[in-house]
Design an enzyme around this catalytic site. Structure first.
Site, PDB file in Angstrom:
ATOM      1  N   GLY A   1       0.829  -1.221   0.000  1.00  0.00           N
ATOM      2  CA  GLY A   1       0.000   0.000   0.000  1.00  0.00           C
ATOM      3  C   GLY A   1       0.849   1.250   0.000  1.00  0.00           C
ATOM      4  CG  ASN A   2      -0.292   4.692  -1.508  1.00  0.00           C
ATOM      5  OD1 ASN A   2      -1.004   5.495  -0.916  1.00  0.00           O
ATOM      6  ND2 ASN A   2      -0.676   4.072  -2.617  1.00  0.00           N
ATOM      7  NE  ARG A   3       5.183   6.796   4.600  1.00  0.00           N
ATOM      8  CZ  ARG A   3       5.412   6.124   5.734  1.00  0.00           C
ATOM      9  NH1 ARG A   3       4.502   6.095   6.672  1.00  0.00           N
ATOM     10  NH2 ARG A   3       6.552   5.489   5.912  1.00  0.00           N
ATOM     11  CB  SER A   4      -2.865   8.010  -0.286  1.00  0.00           C
ATOM     12  OG  SER A   4      -4.049   8.741  -0.476  1.00  0.00           O
TER      13      SER A   4
END
Ligand code: CTP
Length: 409
Positions: free
Chosen positions: A215-218
């Protein structure tokens, strides 16, 4: 130091009219938010409102003492004319069926209705009543007539009503009412009326096994702020989201998780979209295979092979109709302008909103952002560090401006 631009209501004179409904307590929150945003708020209450809230609260939190009657103040024999003439915006929250009916017919029954009839300022009206009353054809007709006259109606919502009933008729949330007042103050409340606006938000999650994902930090905050602002401008908004946040009022949410699911949802939504704002952080790579169960430690460190995902924005840019407006976001950590300009051309978008996600307080997870908006025509506009709501306003201002340019010969 915050460089946040002022709210559109800062310095505006707002008459806040409160009529007698159980939801009158919520108008205290509306007033507090308006005063905090720098507005001068004059509270006007009906006698009925006093059954639900006290004068003292409004006088203490407002910019001037509560006014109620046409003949209460010897020094000022025509309060409704002063209030009506000096107002930049008149707000009625909550508006009861009686007030709505009086306003429609022009019946000046008290200071509140006299002020409404005496003003040439824009009026924002937030009705609240029991479901049976809300659904009565007379109320519906009255509201339609007022809307045709240019009164901005903040529709009642569905929810818990007085007495524990659940149904339509609940006063809109204070944040929704204030959002509408801000749009009216900025003159943007109809700038996306009749348009379908599709917004994506959050980071995609690409499964590796039954419990893990890439995933990512958004956080989705910027996408949600854009959806919220687009709805305040009268847009018909679809929000394609990977995250669980409070749904902005009037917005339809489509939940997705992976880049592939987001791609399908965007493709479907593009059939009817006028504007697409691709604020989501879409994974560029995903595990080529997701293990059906949990990968166990005993098997040793797994070898995860990645494969590319589809570039949703580039595909939309290549296949969209010429009348559709496409906005991309560029998350960069270096060479902001050059990288974002390259993406704008490569992905065939109209506007690229670039942010340096390595700068303090900017981008992923923060409540603030600082962006550079690039247009396909080669213009650039810097928006200094501000709340994501303010950035959303700036982005949509540029969408509306770009639409106006393409429409004018
Ligand atoms: N985007 C997309 N599909 C992808 C990747 C990105 O639609 N598979 C969209 C994003 O939603 C954003 C824009 O493309 O609007 C730019 O995303 P960004 O991550 O900044 O750029 P990338 O194209 O992924 O390039 P890079 O990661 O190399 O900077």
């Amino acid at each position: 130091m915050s460089t946040e631009p002022l709210s559109p209501v800062a310095g505006k004179r707002i008459v806040l009219c409160v009529s007698g409904g159980i939801a009158a307590y919520k108008s205290i929150e509306v007033m507090r938010r308006l005063v905090d945003a720098g507005a001068h708020v004059s509270p006007v209450l009906t006698k009925g409102a006093l059954n639900f809230v006290g004068k003292t609260t409004f006088s203490a939190l407002g910019s001037e003492p509560v006014q109620m009657g046409l003949f209460d103040d010897n020094a000022n024999p025509i309060p409704h004319t002063r209030l009506g003439q000096e107002a930049d915006i008149v707000v009625v929250a909550p508006a009861t069926a009686r007030v709505i009916s009086d306003y429609r017919t022009g019946r000046s029954a008290d200071l509140l209705t006299a002020t409404l009839i005496a003003t040439a300022a824009p009026v924002v009206l937030a009705p609240a009543m029991h479901t049976e009353m809300w659904e009565h054809p007379a109320v519906e007709e009255n509201l339609n007539v007022l809307a045709d006259r240019g009164v901005v109606i903040v529709p009642a919502e569905e929810g818990r009503l007085a007495g524990g009933d659940i149904g339509k008729g609940r006063l809109a949330a204070p944040a929704t009412i204030v959002r509408t007042i801000e749009a009216v103050a900025a003159g943007t409340q109809n700038s996306l009326a009749g348009q379908r606006v599709v917004v994506t938000a959050g980071g995609t999650r690409e499964p590796m096994d039954a419990v893990r994902f890439l995933g990512n930090r958004s956080s989705g905050k910027q996408g949600y702020a854009i959806a919220d602002e687009a709805a305040a401008r009268g847009g018909d908004v679809v929000l394609i989201s990977t995250v669980e946040r409070d749904t902005p009022p009037g917005v339809q949410v489509v939940r997705v998780e992976t880049a592939a699911e987001m791609s399908d949802a965007v493709r479907e939504a593009m059939q009817t979209a006028d504007v697409l704002v691709m604020a989501a952080a879409v994974a560029d790579f995903r595990p080529a295979e997701a293990a059906p169960g949990k990968i166990k430690k005993a098997g040793g460190v797994p070898n995860v092979t990645l494969e590319a995902t589809e570039d949703i924005l580039a595909n939309v840019g290549a296949t969209r109709r010429p009348d559709q407006m496409i906005v991309g976001f560029a998350a960069e950590t270096s060479d902001l302008r050059e990288n974002a300009a390259g993406k704008l051309t490569r992905k065939g978008v109209d506007l690229m909103v670039a942010n340096d996600v390595s700068a303090p307080e900017v981008g992923f997870g923060h409540d603030t952002n600082e962006v550079l908006i690039l247009t396909a025509a080669g213009e650039e506009h810097a928006v200094p560090l501000a709340s994501k709501a303010v950035i959303a306003r700036a982005v949509l201002d540029h969408v509306v401006a770009a639409q106006a340019k393409t429409k004018s010969p």
